[in-house]
Design a protein around this motif. Structure first.
Motif, mmCIF file in Angstrom:
data_model
loop_
_atom_site.group_PDB
_atom_site.id
_atom_site.type_symbol
_atom_site.label_atom_id
_atom_site.label_comp_id
_atom_site.label_asym_id
_atom_site.label_seq_id
_atom_site.Cartn_x
_atom_site.Cartn_y
_atom_site.Cartn_z
ATOM 1 N N ALA A 218 0.815 -1.153 -0.107
ATOM 2 C CA ALA A 218 -0.115 0.050 0.076
ATOM 3 C C ALA A 218 0.830 1.227 -0.165
ATOM 4 O O ALA A 218 0.299 2.181 -0.777
ATOM 5 C CB ALA A 218 -1.021 -0.175 1.282
ATOM 6 N N ALA A 219 2.052 1.276 0.645
ATOM 7 C CA ALA A 219 2.863 2.293 0.947
ATOM 8 C C ALA A 219 3.615 2.767 -0.423
ATOM 9 O O ALA A 219 3.741 3.940 -1.243
ATOM 10 C CB ALA A 219 4.029 2.142 1.887
ATOM 11 N N GLN A 221 2.446 1.642 -3.443
ATOM 12 C CA GLN A 221 1.324 2.218 -4.323
ATOM 13 C C GLN A 221 1.162 3.648 -4.083
ATOM 14 O O GLN A 221 1.071 4.443 -5.058
ATOM 15 C CB GLN A 221 0.030 1.474 -4.100
ATOM 16 N N ARG A 222 1.030 4.079 -2.854
ATOM 17 C CA ARG A 222 0.784 5.621 -2.738
ATOM 18 C C ARG A 222 1.826 6.318 -3.260
ATOM 19 O O ARG A 222 1.409 7.400 -3.631
ATOM 20 C CB ARG A 222 0.592 5.843 -1.310
ATOM 21 N N ALA A 223 2.927 5.994 -2.901
ATOM 22 C CA ALA A 223 4.388 6.500 -3.357
ATOM 23 C C ALA A 223 4.304 6.775 -4.883
ATOM 24 O O ALA A 223 4.941 7.690 -5.545
ATOM 25 C CB ALA A 223 5.570 6.082 -2.989
ATOM 26 N N ASP A 225 1.581 7.163 -7.032
ATOM 27 C CA ASP A 225 0.311 7.489 -7.373
ATOM 28 C C ASP A 225 -0.827 6.506 -7.854
ATOM 29 O O ASP A 225 -1.420 6.705 -8.818
ATOM 30 C CB ASP A 225 0.597 8.652 -8.395
ATOM 31 N N GLU A 227 -3.807 3.480 -6.651
ATOM 32 C CA GLU A 227 -4.791 3.161 -5.527
ATOM 33 C C GLU A 227 -4.134 2.244 -4.566
ATOM 34 O O GLU A 227 -3.525 1.122 -4.846
ATOM 35 C CB GLU A 227 -5.996 2.837 -5.990
ATOM 36 N N ALA A 228 -4.017 2.697 -3.234
ATOM 37 C CA ALA A 228 -3.634 2.092 -2.102
ATOM 38 C C ALA A 228 -4.251 0.946 -1.584
ATOM 39 O O ALA A 228 -4.862 1.026 -0.411
ATOM 40 C CB ALA A 228 -2.988 3.142 -1.098
ATOM 41 N N THR A 229 -4.500 -0.148 -2.411
ATOM 42 C CA THR A 229 -5.270 -1.113 -2.104
ATOM 43 C C THR A 229 -4.642 -2.173 -1.119
ATOM 44 O O THR A 229 -5.368 -2.993 -0.406
ATOM 45 C CB THR A 229 -5.824 -1.988 -3.204
#
Length: 243
Positions: A218-219, A221-223, A225, A227-229
């Motif tokens: 998730a981290a 994915q956020r980094a 851009d 979706e942090a699933t």
């Protein structure tokens, strides 16, 4: 009310003869112990109600099998799918006594591979493993106890339940998409290694996607851009393993 009775009893003890005072003191001590036990019983049940989980009510029953709220706890366990609500004295002994540590680790790995996160695979059947077992049992229409009988342990160890029953709806959404990738242990390890190399700690490279790996995904994915699933798509898998 109880405090008033205790205060009155102590006051009376002061005015009595030594032998009488000792007898009264024993009575007062017994009342005090009973009061303390009642308060502990009440507090333990209130804590179980606050959590409102199968394991919480079972924990209460292990402490107070004949407590003032035992029937309420058993009734709630039944409503939560936990069978008769009779909690074993020590659940860790009911389903692990005949298992080696390697077998316990293998059970945890199998459960994780089936999508039931145990929050680790260390051979210790803690709350995460108990929850995973209960969910596995639920999906197979077994009593949702969180403990394994011999047949269930063998079913998991022998890999005869590599997929969820056909009566269970297939996983959908991000978790279902990742499940469709059919990642084996080596491929999961490659994902964990890729995340670790990029500075996202998975708390181990063991091929088990527990809480540490989900948080790392998730981290990442956020980094980037996305979706942090916490679950991977095919494209994300390819990117992480450098394909």
């Amino acid at each position: 009310m109880v405090r008033t009775m205790l205060s009155a009893a102590f006051a009376a003890a002061v005015t009595l003869a030594p032998a009488q005072a000792q007898d009264l003191g024993d009575i007062v001590g017994g009342v005090a112990r009973q009061y303390l036990q009642q308060e502990q019983d009440r507090a333990a049940f209130a804590q179980a109600q606050s959590a409102d989980t199968l394991s919480a009510y079972q924990s209460y029953l292990r402490q107070f099998p004949n407590g003032a709220y035992a029937e309420q706890a058993r009734d709630r366990i039944q409503r939560l799918g936990g069978g008769t609500g009779v909690a074993p004295t020590n659940p860790s002994q009911t389903d692990t006594a005949g298992l080696s540590r390697q077998q316990r680790v293998q059970i945890q790995r199998q459960l994780n591979g089936l999508g039931y996160s145990t929050n680790g695979a260390d051979g210790n059947f803690g709350p995460g493993t108990r929850r995973a077992i209960a969910l596995w049992q639920r999906d197979r229409n077994y009593a949702q106890t969180g403990t394994l009988n011999a047949a269930q342990a063998n079913e998991i160890l022998q890999g005869t339940a590599t997929t969820r029953p056909s009566t269970t709806a297939p996983a959908v959404g991000p978790a279902g998409n990742e499940a469709d990738l059919g990642l084996n242990r080596q491929q999961r390890q490659a994902v964990q290694a890729g995340l670790t190399q990029r500075g996202f700690d998975t708390r181990g490279v063991d091929g088990v996607f527990g809480r540490g790996t989900r948080n790392a995904i998730a981290a990442w994915q956020r980094a980037n851009d996305m979706e942090a699933t916490g679950y991977l798509t095919a494209a994300q898998y390819d990117r992480l393993v450098g394909r």
